[in-house]
Write a protein that holds these residues in place. Structure first.
Motif, short mmCIF file in Angstrom:
data_model
loop_
_atom_site.label_atom_id
_atom_site.label_comp_id
_atom_site.label_asym_id
_atom_site.label_seq_id
_atom_site.Cartn_x
_atom_site.Cartn_y
_atom_site.Cartn_z
N THR A 22 16.56 8.32 0.82
CA THR A 22 16.91 6.92 0.60
C THR A 22 15.73 6.00 0.84
N LEU A 23 14.99 6.22 1.92
CA LEU A 23 13.85 5.37 2.27
C LEU A 23 12.56 5.94 1.70
N ALA A 24 11.63 5.06 1.43
CA ALA A 24 10.29 5.51 1.00
C ALA A 24 9.53 6.02 2.21
N ASN A 25 8.41 6.67 1.98
CA ASN A 25 7.57 7.16 3.06
C ASN A 25 6.94 5.96 3.78
N PRO A 26 7.26 5.74 5.07
CA PRO A 26 6.74 4.57 5.77
C PRO A 26 5.33 4.72 6.33
N THR A 27 4.73 5.90 6.25
CA THR A 27 3.43 6.14 6.86
C THR A 27 2.32 5.25 6.30
N PRO A 28 2.25 5.00 5.00
CA PRO A 28 1.17 4.14 4.51
C PRO A 28 1.22 2.70 5.04
N LEU A 29 2.39 2.20 5.41
CA LEU A 29 2.50 0.82 5.89
C LEU A 29 1.66 0.57 7.15
N PRO A 30 1.83 1.34 8.23
CA PRO A 30 0.99 1.07 9.40
C PRO A 30 -0.48 1.45 9.18
N LEU A 31 -0.74 2.44 8.35
CA LEU A 31 -2.14 2.78 8.06
C LEU A 31 -2.82 1.64 7.32
N LEU A 32 -2.13 1.05 6.36
CA LEU A 32 -2.67 -0.09 5.63
C LEU A 32 -2.84 -1.29 6.56
N SER A 38 -8.69 -4.23 10.50
CA SER A 38 -10.04 -3.82 10.90
C SER A 38 -11.12 -4.40 10.00
N ALA A 39 -10.83 -4.60 8.72
CA ALA A 39 -11.86 -5.03 7.77
C ALA A 39 -12.47 -6.39 8.13
N PRO A 40 -11.69 -7.45 8.43
CA PRO A 40 -12.34 -8.72 8.78
C PRO A 40 -13.15 -8.64 10.06
N LEU A 41 -12.67 -7.86 11.03
CA LEU A 41 -13.42 -7.72 12.28
C LEU A 41 -14.77 -7.05 12.03
N GLY A 55 -15.23 -12.54 15.49
CA GLY A 55 -13.94 -12.30 14.87
C GLY A 55 -12.81 -13.14 15.42
N ALA A 56 -13.12 -14.23 16.09
CA ALA A 56 -12.08 -15.06 16.72
C ALA A 56 -11.17 -15.71 15.69
N ALA A 57 -11.65 -15.96 14.49
CA ALA A 57 -10.84 -16.62 13.47
C ALA A 57 -9.80 -15.69 12.86
N THR A 58 -9.87 -14.41 13.14
CA THR A 58 -8.96 -13.46 12.51
C THR A 58 -7.92 -12.90 13.47
N ILE A 59 -7.66 -13.60 14.57
CA ILE A 59 -6.70 -13.09 15.55
C ILE A 59 -5.29 -12.98 14.95
N GLY A 60 -4.92 -13.91 14.07
CA GLY A 60 -3.62 -13.82 13.40
C GLY A 60 -3.48 -12.54 12.59
N THR A 61 -4.56 -12.13 11.97
CA THR A 61 -4.56 -10.87 11.22
C THR A 61 -4.31 -9.69 12.15
N TYR A 62 -4.90 -9.73 13.33
CA TYR A 62 -4.69 -8.63 14.28
C TYR A 62 -3.24 -8.58 14.73
N TYR A 63 -2.64 -9.75 14.99
CA TYR A 63 -1.25 -9.77 15.42
C TYR A 63 -0.34 -9.19 14.35
N PHE A 64 -0.44 -9.75 13.12
CA PHE A 64 0.51 -9.33 12.11
C PHE A 64 0.20 -7.95 11.55
N PHE A 65 -1.01 -7.78 11.04
CA PHE A 65 -1.33 -6.50 10.41
C PHE A 65 -1.61 -5.41 11.42
N GLY A 66 -2.37 -5.74 12.46
CA GLY A 66 -2.74 -4.74 13.44
C GLY A 66 -1.62 -4.35 14.36
N GLY A 67 -0.73 -5.28 14.66
CA GLY A 67 0.34 -5.00 15.61
C GLY A 67 1.71 -4.85 14.98
N MET A 68 2.14 -5.89 14.27
CA MET A 68 3.50 -5.89 13.75
C MET A 68 3.74 -4.81 12.69
N LEU A 69 2.80 -4.62 11.78
CA LEU A 69 3.00 -3.57 10.78
C LEU A 69 3.00 -2.19 11.41
#
Length: 136
Positions: A22-32, A38-41, A55-69
């Motif tokens: 039923t669900l797609a493979n979720p592994t690529p989501l956290p890897l992406l 990591s790329a902006p840092l 890299g202080a301007a990209t802290i929002g990216t770390y929260y959402f992409f680095g943590g939440m995903l």
């Protein structure tokens, strides 16, 4: 590639129900999410095109992409029965959110300390700086 995907991206654990179909493979989501965070840092640390500031301007990216995903992907791995990716992505995502949460608190305290120093309140400055830098 087929062996890698079979062993790591879609391990065949015994689970009840048809969630795996039923669900797609979720592994690529956290890897992406990890790669996007990591790329902006990396660009800021290498100083590409004048980027800097550590890299202080990209802290929002770390929260959402680095943590939440990482955490969302971890939960999806758990739902379909992949326990190892659940632990890996969950622990890394929580570490990123834990680290930046307390880093933000320390930066807010230091900001308040410098604000008080500019206002001439040396006692409040000393207290806030001591708490913000965790010194005794």
């Amino acid at each position: 590639m087929e062996m890698f995907e079979k062993l790591y991206l879609a391990p065949q654990n015994r689970i009840k129900g048809e969630l795996r179909q039923t669900l797609a493979n979720p592994t690529p989501l956290p890897l992406l999410g990890f790669l996007i965070a990591s790329a902006p840092l990396v660009c800021a640390l290498m100083g590409w095109q004048g980027a800097g500031g550590g890299g202080a301007a990209t802290i929002g990216t770390y929260y959402f992409f680095g943590g939440m995903l990482q955490i969302i992907g971890s939960m999806l791995e758990w739902f379909i029965g992949n326990t190892f990716p659940f632990v890996v992505f969950g622990s890394f995502g929580n570490h990123i959110l834990w680290l930046f949460f307390f880093l933000d608190i320390a930066l807010f305290l230091l900001t308040g300390a410098y604000w008080k120093a500019a206002a001439g309140d040396a006692m409040a400055y000393g207290t806030l700086e001591k708490v913000g830098r965790l010194r005794s």
